[in-house]
Motif scaffolding. Structure first.
Motif, PDB file in Angstrom:
ATOM      1  N   ARG A 101      46.624  81.870  55.440  1.00 13.24           N
ATOM      2  CA  ARG A 101      47.985  81.639  55.178  1.00 13.24           C
ATOM      3  C   ARG A 101      47.764  81.429  53.328  1.00 13.24           C
ATOM      4  O   ARG A 101      47.057  80.432  53.049  1.00 13.24           O
ATOM      5  CB  ARG A 101      48.886  80.863  55.940  1.00 13.24           C
ATOM      6  N   CYS A 102      48.828  82.041  52.682  1.00 12.26           N
ATOM      7  CA  CYS A 102      48.764  81.886  51.371  1.00 12.26           C
ATOM      8  C   CYS A 102      49.338  80.373  51.095  1.00 12.26           C
ATOM      9  O   CYS A 102      49.055  79.769  50.129  1.00 12.26           O
ATOM     10  CB  CYS A 102      49.839  82.599  50.642  1.00 12.26           C
ATOM     11  N   ALA A 103      50.090  79.983  51.975  1.00 11.51           N
ATOM     12  CA  ALA A 103      50.666  78.357  51.854  1.00 11.51           C
ATOM     13  C   ALA A 103      49.701  77.320  52.102  1.00 11.51           C
ATOM     14  O   ALA A 103      49.824  76.326  51.571  1.00 11.51           O
ATOM     15  CB  ALA A 103      51.766  78.456  52.919  1.00 11.51           C
ATOM     16  N   GLU A 104      48.520  77.711  52.621  1.00  6.94           N
ATOM     17  CA  GLU A 104      47.583  77.052  52.779  1.00  6.94           C
ATOM     18  C   GLU A 104      46.126  76.895  51.925  1.00  6.94           C
ATOM     19  O   GLU A 104      45.504  75.849  51.831  1.00  6.94           O
ATOM     20  CB  GLU A 104      46.932  77.007  54.365  1.00  6.94           C
ATOM     21  N   VAL A 105      46.078  77.780  51.037  1.00  4.29           N
ATOM     22  CA  VAL A 105      45.120  78.252  50.283  1.00  4.29           C
ATOM     23  C   VAL A 105      45.579  79.029  48.957  1.00  4.29           C
ATOM     24  O   VAL A 105      46.239  79.882  49.077  1.00  4.29           O
ATOM     25  CB  VAL A 105      43.787  78.935  50.730  1.00  4.29           C
ATOM     26  N   ASP A 106      45.312  78.076  47.791  1.00  2.56           N
ATOM     27  CA  ASP A 106      45.894  78.608  46.678  1.00  2.56           C
ATOM     28  C   ASP A 106      45.071  79.743  45.925  1.00  2.56           C
ATOM     29  O   ASP A 106      44.069  80.203  46.607  1.00  2.56           O
ATOM     30  CB  ASP A 106      46.213  77.548  45.533  1.00  2.56           C
ATOM     31  N   GLN A 107      45.469  80.423  44.887  1.00  6.23           N
ATOM     32  CA  GLN A 107      44.691  81.653  44.218  1.00  6.23           C
ATOM     33  C   GLN A 107      43.280  81.400  44.037  1.00  6.23           C
ATOM     34  O   GLN A 107      42.453  82.123  44.319  1.00  6.23           O
ATOM     35  CB  GLN A 107      45.773  81.886  43.176  1.00  6.23           C
ATOM     36  N   VAL A 108      43.163  80.015  43.364  1.00  6.04           N
ATOM     37  CA  VAL A 108      41.931  79.744  43.221  1.00  6.04           C
ATOM     38  C   VAL A 108      40.867  79.737  44.451  1.00  6.04           C
ATOM     39  O   VAL A 108      39.827  80.544  44.323  1.00  6.04           O
ATOM     40  CB  VAL A 108      41.715  78.306  42.402  1.00  6.04           C
ATOM     41  N   GLY A 109      41.327  79.413  45.407  1.00  8.07           N
ATOM     42  CA  GLY A 109      40.483  79.205  46.536  1.00  8.07           C
ATOM     43  C   GLY A 109      40.519  80.756  47.355  1.00  8.07           C
ATOM     44  O   GLY A 109      39.305  81.028  47.775  1.00  8.07           O
ATOM     45  N   ALA A 110      41.619  81.217  47.049  1.00  2.78           N
ATOM     46  CA  ALA A 110      41.500  82.575  47.756  1.00  2.78           C
ATOM     47  C   ALA A 110      40.626  83.529  47.357  1.00  2.78           C
ATOM     48  O   ALA A 110      40.046  84.600  48.117  1.00  2.78           O
ATOM     49  CB  ALA A 110      43.075  83.105  47.835  1.00  2.78           C
ATOM     50  N   PRO A 129      56.584  79.832  36.188  1.00  2.19           N
ATOM     51  CA  PRO A 129      55.265  80.773  35.416  1.00  2.19           C
ATOM     52  C   PRO A 129      54.851  81.791  36.725  1.00  2.19           C
ATOM     53  O   PRO A 129      54.869  81.384  37.857  1.00  2.19           O
ATOM     54  CB  PRO A 129      54.258  79.972  35.012  1.00  2.19           C
ATOM     55  N   ALA A 130      54.523  82.933  36.145  1.00  5.25           N
ATOM     56  CA  ALA A 130      54.107  83.819  37.157  1.00  5.25           C
ATOM     57  C   ALA A 130      52.483  83.571  37.555  1.00  5.25           C
ATOM     58  O   ALA A 130      52.065  84.419  38.428  1.00  5.25           O
ATOM     59  CB  ALA A 130      54.324  85.356  36.604  1.00  5.25           C
ATOM     60  N   GLU A 131      51.833  82.887  36.734  1.00 11.69           N
ATOM     61  CA  GLU A 131      50.290  82.657  36.993  1.00 11.69           C
ATOM     62  C   GLU A 131      50.142  81.347  37.337  1.00 11.69           C
ATOM     63  O   GLU A 131      50.750  80.424  36.838  1.00 11.69           O
ATOM     64  CB  GLU A 131      49.565  83.275  35.678  1.00 11.69           C
ATOM     65  N   PRO A 132      49.314  81.124  38.344  1.00  6.74           N
ATOM     66  CA  PRO A 132      48.569  81.902  39.188  1.00  6.74           C
ATOM     67  C   PRO A 132      49.368  82.985  40.189  1.00  6.74           C
ATOM     68  O   PRO A 132      50.365  82.186  40.489  1.00  6.74           O
ATOM     69  CB  PRO A 132      47.300  81.626  39.595  1.00  6.74           C
ATOM     70  N   TYR A 133      48.956  84.099  40.421  1.00 11.36           N
ATOM     71  CA  TYR A 133      49.620  84.964  41.562  1.00 11.36           C
ATOM     72  C   TYR A 133      49.777  83.987  42.567  1.00 11.36           C
ATOM     73  O   TYR A 133      48.800  83.507  43.193  1.00 11.36           O
ATOM     74  CB  TYR A 133      48.910  86.018  41.956  1.00 11.36           C
ATOM     75  N   PRO A 134      50.800  83.979  43.448  1.00 15.10           N
ATOM     76  CA  PRO A 134      52.106  84.682  43.387  1.00 15.10           C
ATOM     77  C   PRO A 134      53.171  84.224  42.433  1.00 15.10           C
ATOM     78  O   PRO A 134      54.120  84.626  42.185  1.00 15.10           O
ATOM     79  CB  PRO A 134      52.615  84.706  44.894  1.00 15.10           C
ATOM     80  N   GLY A 135      52.935  83.135  41.824  1.00 13.83           N
ATOM     81  CA  GLY A 135      53.898  82.643  40.829  1.00 13.83           C
ATOM     82  C   GLY A 135      54.635  81.405  41.575  1.00 13.83           C
ATOM     83  O   GLY A 135      54.796  81.420  42.653  1.00 13.83           O
ATOM     84  N   ALA A 136      55.367  80.596  40.777  1.00 15.55           N
ATOM     85  CA  ALA A 136      56.496  79.777  41.234  1.00 15.55           C
ATOM     86  C   ALA A 136      57.626  80.208  41.617  1.00 15.55           C
ATOM     87  O   ALA A 136      58.202  81.290  41.001  1.00 15.55           O
ATOM     88  CB  ALA A 136      56.543  78.699  40.268  1.00 15.55           C
TER      89      ALA A 136
END
Length: 365
Positions: free
Chosen positions: A213-222, A24-31
Motif C-alpha cells: 500500500r502507498c499509505a504504508e511505504v513512501d516513494q523513497v522506499g517504494a 508540493p507535487a514531489e515526491p510522487y504522489p504529492g501532498a
C-alpha cells in the motif's frame, strides 16, 4: 493569501484559499489538502457539504453555492460533470496546475474527498520512465479503508486525464464495482470511474507475495522494492469504451410530484424505468405552485419530502425526455438520500415566496 483558517472534516486547519506551494507535487504522489477543494489558476478553495444549496456544496470562505461559483467562471455545474476516482497524484493541487501547463487543462477542477472501502492505492510493478519514480495503481483490498478523492470532471477535463494516464497503454478507464466510495457528504459513488492498470508494468507489485500500500511505504522506499507483477488487480470492473457522459450516473430518479406512480405523468416515465418504484424520502421543502405540480427547494431539515426512487433503464435516453417535460421552471441536479444513494431530481428554479408548503400527504392526480 489571507490568514483565515477553518477546520476540515479531518480536524486539520486549512488557510483559505491555499496555493500550490502548500502541497508540493514531489515526491510522487504529492501532498493533498485536508479538505475537498475547487482549483483554478494555481489556487484552491475549500468546498464543504451544504444541503441548503442546489449543488449540495459550498465554496469557502465566501459561502457561495458551488454551482454558482462555477457559473461565475463560465463553467458547467456539478450535474454536468462526471465523477472519476483520484487515488494517486491527481488529488494534488500542484499536479492540477501541471495538467494546465503541460496538457491544456481548462476550467476549475472540482476535487472532493472520499472514503474508499475495500479499495487501496498500491505501488505498481514498473517505474515511470519520465523520472524513475514508482506510480500508484488501484487494487481490491478487502477490510482496508483509505481516503482518496473524486474528480468531478467536465468532458474536456476527462480527455486531458486520458492523455495524462496514457489510456489504453498504461492505464485503462473502467467502472469499478468493487468496494464502496463515499464522499464526505455521505454520497455513495457507485460504479465509480477510475484509471486502473492496463499492462504488467501497472499491475500491483507483489513484494514478499503481497501488494504494498502507498499509505504504508513512501516513494523513497517504494523505488527500491523488489518483487514481481501481480497477475491482476482483483477488481470487478466494466471497461469503458469512448467517453462517458455525465447523464450516465446515477441511473436513479427521485420523483416527488407528477412523475410518481399513479399520478398524472406516470405514463410518461414508466416506459423509461425498470423494476418496481421504491418509496423513499429526500431532504428539502415541497411547495404548492398553485399550477397543479409542486416545487422542491433545498432546506427544511431532515428527510421530509416523500417520493419514489425510479430505476432508469437508460439514463442517457430517459433524462432528455424528462428534461423536456419539466421545462425551464426546473433544473436537474443530483441529490443524496439518507442511505447515501445518489439520484437525479428536479429543483424549482424560481422564488417560492407566497407558495404554501405542501403537507406530507400531498397527492395530485
Amino acid at each position: 493569501m489571507g490568514g483565515i483558517r477553518k477546520h476540515t472534516a479531518s480536524g486539520a486547519a486549512l488557510a483559505l484559499p491555499f496555493t500550490d506551494d502548500r502541497h508540493p507535487a514531489e515526491p510522487y504522489p504529492g501532498a493533498r489538502p485536508g479538505a475537498c477543494f475547487v482549483h483554478l489558476d494555481g489556487a484552491g478553495w475549500p468546498v464543504d457539504p451544504d444541503p441548503m444549496t442546489d449543488s449540495g456544496w459550498r465554496v469557502s470562505p465566501d459561502g457561495v453555492d458551488l454551482d454558482e461559483w462555477l457559473a461565475g467562471h463560465g463553467e458547467p455545474p456539478m450535474a454536468e460533470r462526471t465523477p472519476v476516482l483520484a487515488y494517486g497524484s491527481n488529488a494534488n493541487p500542484a499536479k492540477v496546475t501541471w495538467l494546465r501547463e503541460e496538457l491544456g487543462l481548462t476550467g476549475p477542477a472540482v476535487v472532493l474527498r472520499a472514503r474508499c472501502e475495500g479499495l487501496a492505492a498500491v505501488w505498481a510493478s514498473g517505474l515511470r520512465k519520465v523520472d524513475g519514480q514508482r506510480p500508484a495503481t488501484l487494487a481490491a483490498m478487502p477490510d482496508v479503508t483509505e481516503e482518496h478523492a473524486v474528480w468531478f470532471a467536465t468532458a474536456e477535463q476527462l480527455r486531458v486525464l486520458d492523455r495524462c494516464e496514457g489510456r489504453g497503454l498504461r492505464y485503462r478507464l473502467v467502472r469499478v464495482h468493487s468496494g464502496r466510495v463515499t464522499l464526505f457528504d455521505g454520497s455513495v459513488v457507485d460504479s465509480v470511474l477510475a484509471y486502473t492498470g492496463a499492462g504488467r508494468r501497472r499491475m500491483p507489485l507483489l513484494s514478499a507475495g503481497e501488494p504494498v500500500r502507498c499509505a504504508e511505504v513512501d516513494q523513497v522506499g517504494a523505488r527500491w522494492l523488489g518483487g514481481r507483477p501481480a497477475p491482476d488487480d482483483g477488481l470487478d470492473v466494466t471497461p469503458v469504451h469512448g467517453y462517458p457522459a455525465p447523464d450516465e450516473w446515477p441511473d436513479r430518479l427521485f420523483a416527488y410530484g407528477t412523475l410518481q406512480p399513479g399520478q398524472s405523468a406516470w405514463g410518461l416515465v414508466e416506459p423509461l424505468t425498470s423494476g418496481s418504484p421504491e418509496p423513499a424520502r429526500a431532504s428539502g421543502t415541497l411547495h404548492d405552485t398553485g399550477l397543479g405540480y409542486p416545487a422542491l427547494r433545498p432546506g427544511g431539515g431532515g428527510a421530509n419530502v416523500p417520493g419514489h426512487v425510479l430505476r432508469l433503464t437508460s439514463p442517457e435516453e430517459a433524462l432528455p425526455v424528462l428534461d423536456k417535460y419539466e421545462g425551464d421552471e426546473y433544473r436537474r441536479v443530483r441529490v443524496t438520500l439518507p442511505d447515501g444513494r445518489v439520484c437525479w431530481t428536479y429543483l424549482w428554479r424560481g422564488p417560492v415566496d407566497g407558495f404554501a408548503e405542501l403537507p406530507e400527504g400531498w397527492v395530485r392526480r
